[in-house]
Design an enzyme around this catalytic site. Structure first.
Site, mmCIF file in Angstrom:
data_model
loop_
_atom_site.group_PDB
_atom_site.id
_atom_site.type_symbol
_atom_site.label_atom_id
_atom_site.label_comp_id
_atom_site.label_asym_id
_atom_site.label_seq_id
_atom_site.Cartn_x
_atom_site.Cartn_y
_atom_site.Cartn_z
ATOM 1 N N THR A 166 75.723 -22.005 -7.792
ATOM 2 C CA THR A 166 74.343 -21.713 -7.431
ATOM 3 C C THR A 166 73.568 -21.132 -8.602
ATOM 4 O O THR A 166 74.158 -20.489 -9.484
ATOM 5 C CB THR A 166 74.310 -20.704 -6.259
ATOM 6 O OG1 THR A 166 72.976 -20.236 -6.045
ATOM 7 C CG2 THR A 166 75.190 -19.497 -6.543
ATOM 8 N N ASP A 167 72.259 -21.331 -8.595
ATOM 9 C CA ASP A 167 71.404 -20.732 -9.623
ATOM 10 C C ASP A 167 71.364 -19.213 -9.507
ATOM 11 O O ASP A 167 70.972 -18.519 -10.456
ATOM 12 C CB ASP A 167 69.986 -21.305 -9.552
ATOM 13 C CG ASP A 167 69.293 -21.072 -8.216
ATOM 14 O OD1 ASP A 167 69.938 -20.607 -7.263
ATOM 15 O OD2 ASP A 167 68.084 -21.384 -8.128
ATOM 16 N N GLU A 168 71.790 -18.672 -8.380
ATOM 17 C CA GLU A 168 71.710 -17.231 -8.175
ATOM 18 C C GLU A 168 72.635 -16.442 -9.102
ATOM 19 O O GLU A 168 72.454 -15.238 -9.285
ATOM 20 C CB GLU A 168 72.013 -16.880 -6.715
ATOM 21 C CG GLU A 168 70.981 -17.432 -5.751
ATOM 22 C CD GLU A 168 71.136 -16.888 -4.342
ATOM 23 O OE1 GLU A 168 71.393 -15.675 -4.202
ATOM 24 O OE2 GLU A 168 70.995 -17.669 -3.390
ATOM 25 N N TYR A 219 76.675 -11.749 -2.611
ATOM 26 C CA TYR A 219 76.965 -13.187 -2.545
ATOM 27 C C TYR A 219 77.024 -13.803 -3.934
ATOM 28 O O TYR A 219 78.004 -14.463 -4.294
ATOM 29 C CB TYR A 219 75.921 -13.906 -1.697
ATOM 30 C CG TYR A 219 75.827 -15.385 -2.008
ATOM 31 C CD1 TYR A 219 76.899 -16.233 -1.754
ATOM 32 C CD2 TYR A 219 74.673 -15.934 -2.574
ATOM 33 C CE1 TYR A 219 76.826 -17.592 -2.056
ATOM 34 C CE2 TYR A 219 74.596 -17.283 -2.868
ATOM 35 C CZ TYR A 219 75.666 -18.111 -2.614
ATOM 36 O OH TYR A 219 75.592 -19.456 -2.925
ATOM 37 N N LYS A 248 80.066 -15.747 -6.234
ATOM 38 C CA LYS A 248 79.989 -17.091 -6.816
ATOM 39 C C LYS A 248 80.151 -17.044 -8.334
ATOM 40 O O LYS A 248 80.779 -17.934 -8.920
ATOM 41 C CB LYS A 248 78.660 -17.750 -6.442
ATOM 42 C CG LYS A 248 78.524 -18.096 -4.966
ATOM 43 C CD LYS A 248 79.548 -19.132 -4.509
ATOM 44 C CE LYS A 248 79.232 -20.526 -5.044
ATOM 45 N NZ LYS A 248 80.166 -21.545 -4.491
#
Length: 335
Positions: free
Chosen positions: A125-127, A149, A153
């Site tokens: 994810t870009d997060e 979260y 990741k």
């Protein structure tokens, strides 16, 4: 003919990817390995359950014996979608995210050490880049996750990097921006807005609503993953984005306008902790190396998504009548 193992294939992106692959490569054999948590739904795959090249196996990527049992069947490719993915839930209880996103990834990586594959794709994810104040994050941008979260990741990404470098395994990481489209679990922003609007319920927006996200239609994401699966280089990372940055408030207002619903449904609620202001990724690498670009116009994609939820009320009403409702009543009561 190729044999593909998809972990987390009963979720939103995974189920769309399975259907995409079976349509594009009708001679491929696809196995869906999914724990069927609250967000996993075999209804997402009704249209392919009778396909002789599709098989479902219930299992948990955090269970080593279950993973080994399925992987000993032998696969050419493994694409790992399996993840706990909702920030709000990770703030309340991180432990399932540690189990699935970190421990589960490590077990899969051990699995491909023992049962070799041609390619392993880790869906990230870009997060993991954290909040991007200016410009866009390239693949070598520092990992600066700001919520539980995204930290789980980022940890999984680092495990993938270590296993690739240490054991020379055929591992690739993709990092996507926010997805939207049919079969997305209604705790996510776009289906939450659409389904609440259809029920004339309040639509909660965190803080001032000026948080910026980039949006990609799920089919465009599936096409990009397939490009990476076929043409990506082992050890590389590829950003995948839609080039559709919107503030949350702009997005909600657009959907309500399309649906001809009043803006008075919007309710601003107390912001969540560690809320990243903006996510944005530079996708020039995948564009230059593979010629991939998103093909779905944002307005068209939003309108098609809105139509899908309007036409498939039973799908999301069944979800919102159960555990989902109990969870969100508890969550929003804190606001």
């Amino acid at each position: 003919m190729k044999k593909l193992l998809v972990t987390g294939g009963a979720g939103f992106i995974g189920s769309n990817f399975i259907k995409f692959i079976l349509k594009k490569y009708p001679d491929w054999e696809v196995t869906n390995f999914d724990k069927l948590t609250y967000a996993g739904n075999l209804e997402n795959l009704k249209e392919v359950e009778g396909n002789p090249n599709y098989k479902f196996i219930k299992g948990d990527i955090a269970n080593k014996d279950q993973v080994n049992n399925v992987m000993q069947e032998g696969f050419d490719y493994l694409v790992n979608f399996a993840a706990e993915s909702h920030v709000d839930r990770s703030i309340l209880d991180l432990s399932p995210f540690i189990d699935t996103n970190i421990k589960g990834t490590q077990i899969l990586l051990e699995g491909i050490r023992q049962y070799s594959v041609e390619r392993y794709i880790q869906i990230s994810t870009d997060e993991v880049y954290g909040s991007i104040q200016e410009s866009k994050a390239k693949e070598d941008y520092p990992l600066l996750p700001n919520n539980p979260y995204s930290s789980s990741k980022a940890s999984a990404d680092l495990l993938c990097r270590a296993y690739q470098k240490t054991y020379n395994l055929p591992i690739i990481i993709t990092r996507s921006t926010n997805n939207y489209g049919p079969y997305q679990f209604p705790e996510k922003l776009i289906p939450l807005v659409i389904t609440n609007a259809l029920e004339d319920k309040e639509i909660p927006i965190y803080g001032d609503g000026q948080y910026i996200r980039d949006w990609i239609y799920v089919e465009d994401h599936c096409i990009a993953i397939d490009e990476v699966l076929q043409n990506g280089e082992s050890g590389e990372i590829y950003n995948i984005g839609g080039d559709n940055e919107r503030t949350n408030l702009e997005l909600v207002e657009l959907i309500l306008k399309i649906m001809e619903k009043p803006l008075s449904l919007i309710k601003f609620i107390t912001d969540r902790p560690g809320h990243d202001r903006r996510y944005a990724v530079d996708t020039s690498k995948i564009e230059k190396e593979m010629g991939w670009k998103p093909g779905i116009d944002f307005l068209k994609g939003i309108m098609e998504t809105t139509d899908w939820y309007e036409e498939n009320k039973n799908w999301w009403l069944n979800i919102k009548s159960g555990e989902y409702t109990n969870y969100y009543q508890a969550w929003y009561s804190q606001k």
